[in-house]
Design a protein around this motif. Structure first.
Motif, mmCIF file in Angstrom:
data_model
loop_
_atom_site.group_PDB
_atom_site.id
_atom_site.type_symbol
_atom_site.label_atom_id
_atom_site.label_comp_id
_atom_site.label_asym_id
_atom_site.label_seq_id
_atom_site.Cartn_x
_atom_site.Cartn_y
_atom_site.Cartn_z
ATOM 1 N N SER A 123 -8.704 -1.719 -1.400
ATOM 2 C CA SER A 123 -9.169 -2.653 -2.438
ATOM 3 C C SER A 123 -9.605 -1.914 -3.691
ATOM 4 C CB SER A 123 -10.332 -3.492 -1.891
ATOM 5 O OG SER A 123 -9.895 -4.333 -0.853
ATOM 6 N N GLN A 124 -10.308 -0.802 -3.515
ATOM 7 C CA GLN A 124 -10.761 -0.021 -4.660
ATOM 8 C C GLN A 124 -9.590 0.577 -5.430
ATOM 9 O OE1 GLN A 124 -13.511 2.837 -3.061
ATOM 10 N NE2 GLN A 124 -14.961 1.265 -2.364
ATOM 11 N N GLN A 125 -8.588 1.084 -4.693
ATOM 12 C CA GLN A 125 -7.410 1.653 -5.343
ATOM 13 C C GLN A 125 -6.676 0.596 -6.162
ATOM 14 O OE1 GLN A 125 -6.050 4.911 -5.290
ATOM 15 N NE2 GLN A 125 -8.048 5.482 -4.476
ATOM 16 N N LEU A 126 -6.541 -0.595 -5.608
ATOM 17 C CA LEU A 126 -5.841 -1.660 -6.323
ATOM 18 C C LEU A 126 -6.648 -2.142 -7.520
ATOM 19 C CD1 LEU A 126 -4.431 -3.662 -3.270
ATOM 20 C CD2 LEU A 126 -3.139 -2.240 -4.863
ATOM 21 N N ALA A 156 -5.563 -5.537 4.868
ATOM 22 C CA ALA A 156 -5.784 -4.919 6.181
ATOM 23 C C ALA A 156 -4.526 -4.205 6.672
ATOM 24 C CB ALA A 156 -6.229 -5.971 7.190
ATOM 25 N N ALA A 157 -3.361 -4.857 6.550
ATOM 26 C CA ALA A 157 -2.120 -4.251 7.019
ATOM 27 C C ALA A 157 -1.762 -3.031 6.175
ATOM 28 C CB ALA A 157 -0.990 -5.279 6.979
ATOM 29 N N THR A 158 -2.029 -3.099 4.875
ATOM 30 C CA THR A 158 -1.772 -1.952 4.002
ATOM 31 C C THR A 158 -2.642 -0.771 4.401
ATOM 32 O OG1 THR A 158 -1.212 -3.425 2.177
ATOM 33 C CG2 THR A 158 -1.766 -1.159 1.609
ATOM 34 N N ALA A 159 -3.916 -1.047 4.685
ATOM 35 C CA ALA A 159 -4.836 0.013 5.090
ATOM 36 C C ALA A 159 -4.384 0.655 6.395
ATOM 37 C CB ALA A 159 -6.253 -0.561 5.233
ATOM 38 N N ALA A 160 -3.968 -0.164 7.356
ATOM 39 C CA ALA A 160 -3.515 0.369 8.643
ATOM 40 C C ALA A 160 -2.275 1.233 8.472
ATOM 41 C CB ALA A 160 -3.246 -0.780 9.618
ATOM 42 N N SER A 161 -1.363 0.812 7.605
ATOM 43 C CA SER A 161 -0.119 1.555 7.398
ATOM 44 C C SER A 161 -0.364 2.900 6.732
ATOM 45 C CB SER A 161 0.849 0.723 6.552
ATOM 46 O OG SER A 161 2.001 1.460 6.225
#
Length: 267
Positions: A34-37, A20-25
Motif C-alpha cells: 500500500s505504501q509503495q502504491l 493481499a495477493a500482490t503482497a503474497a506474490s
C-alpha cells in the motif's frame, strides 16, 4: 521520476487484483505494498487506485500506467537478456508462470536446474493457462507452463511450444475405500453413485472429468465442488468422497489416499 521497483508492484497488482495477493506474490507485507502504491501515485501525480473500505481497483490512469510499465519492464528484460547473451554467462531473472498443479510439480526441478547458473534468478508465479499464454506474448514472463486438455495450444510466429508430458486422469480414493485394494478392478459404472468431488463448472479438469463420466453413462450431480485440486485431495484423504484428478496433482505428496488407474485410455 517514476521508480522502477514501484512499477513492478503496480503491474503485479494488475495481475493479482488485490493488495493481499500482490503482497503474497512479491514477499512484502500488505502495508508495504500500500505504501509503495501510494508513493507511486505521488510520483505520477494522479490517483492510480480507487480504494474502498474492502477493496481496491485500478483507475483509468492506473490502467494506462500499467500498460506503459509492462512495456518498460519488457524492454529492461530484453536489455538484460541481450547483455547476458554477449557475456557468455547466463544472468538475469527467468520469469515463469504456471497453472497451480504444475507450479507445485515443477518448481523443485526448475530450482535445481538453475543452481549451476549462479548469475540467474528464478521468479515463479501461478495463473490460469490462457493468461500465461498472453503474458508470454506481451513479454511479461519468459515461460508459461500450461495445461492443454483439447489440443488447442499451437505454435505461432511469436510462441514456441514444447510438450512436457501426457498427464492422465487417475482415480483417488480414501485408504478405507473398497478400491484401496489393488485386487479390486476399477469399474466406473459401479462408481456412479459414489460421492464425487470436483473443481467447479468451467474448470478444465472438471470438463475432463465430466467428459470421462459421460462415456460411462454419467454420474449423479457432483455434490461437492472445491477450488483447488490440493483441497480435493486433502478431503479424499479424510474420507469425504472420491475424485478423478490429473496425475500431476499427486506431486504434492498427500497422504491417506490410494491412487488407481482408470481402465482403457483415460482423458
Amino acid at each position: 521520476m517514476l521508480d522502477f521497483r514501484r512499477l513492478v508492484v503496480i503491474c503485479e497488482f494488475a495481475r493479482r487484483g488485490s493488495i493481499a495477493a500482490t503482497a503474497a506474490s512479491l514477499g512484502y507485507s500488505p502495508s508495504a505494498v500500500s505504501q509503495q502504491l501510494a508513493t507511486l501515485e505521488r510520483e505520477a501525480g494522479a490517483a492510480l487506485l480507487d480504494r474502498s473500505a474492502r477493496s481496491a481497483e485500478l483507475t483509468d490512469a492506473g490502467r494506462r500506467l500499467v500498460e506503459h510499465a509492462q512495456r518498460i519492464l519488457a524492454m529492461v528484460e530484453n536489455a538484460e537478456s541481450d547483455l547476458s547473451a554477449h557475456q557468455g554467462t547466463p544472468s538475469g531473472r527467468v520469469t515463469v508462470t504456471a497453472f497451480p498443479t504444475a507450479a507445485v510439480a515443477f518448481a523443485p526441478a526448475l530450482a535445481r536446474s538453475l543452481r549451476r547458473h549462479t548469475a540467474l534468478t528464478l521468479r515463479m508465479g501461478q495463473g490460469r493457462s490462457g493468461r500465461g499464454m498472453r503474458e508470454v506474448r506481451s513479454g511479461e514472463v519468459d515461460i508459461a507452463l500450461v495445461d492443454d486438455w483439447y489440443g488447442r495450444v499451437r505454435e505461432t510466429d511469436t510462441l514456441r511450444v514444447f510438450p512436457l508430458l501426457h498427464d492422465p486422469l487417475v482415480l483417488v480414493v480414501p485408504r478405507r475405500h473398497r478400491l484401496a485394494s489393488l485386487d479390486e478392478p476399477v469399474d466406473l459404472r459401479e462408481l456412479r453413485d459414489e460421492p464425487w468431488m470436483a473443481t467447479p463448472d468451467g474448470e478444465p479438469s472438471r470438463l475432463a472429468v465430466d467428459r470421462m463420466l459421460a462415456d460411462f453413462g454419467g454420474a449423479q450431480p457432483v455434490p461437492w465442488e472445491f477450488e483447488g485440486l490440493g483441497t480435493i485431495l486433502g478431503l479424499v484423504a479424510k474420507g469425504i468422497g472420491i475424485a478423478a484428478v490429473p496425475a500431476l496433482a499427486l506431486a504434492a505428496g498427500v497422504r491417506g489416499i490410494v491412487v488407481r488407474e482408470f481402465p482403457g485410455d483415460p482423458v
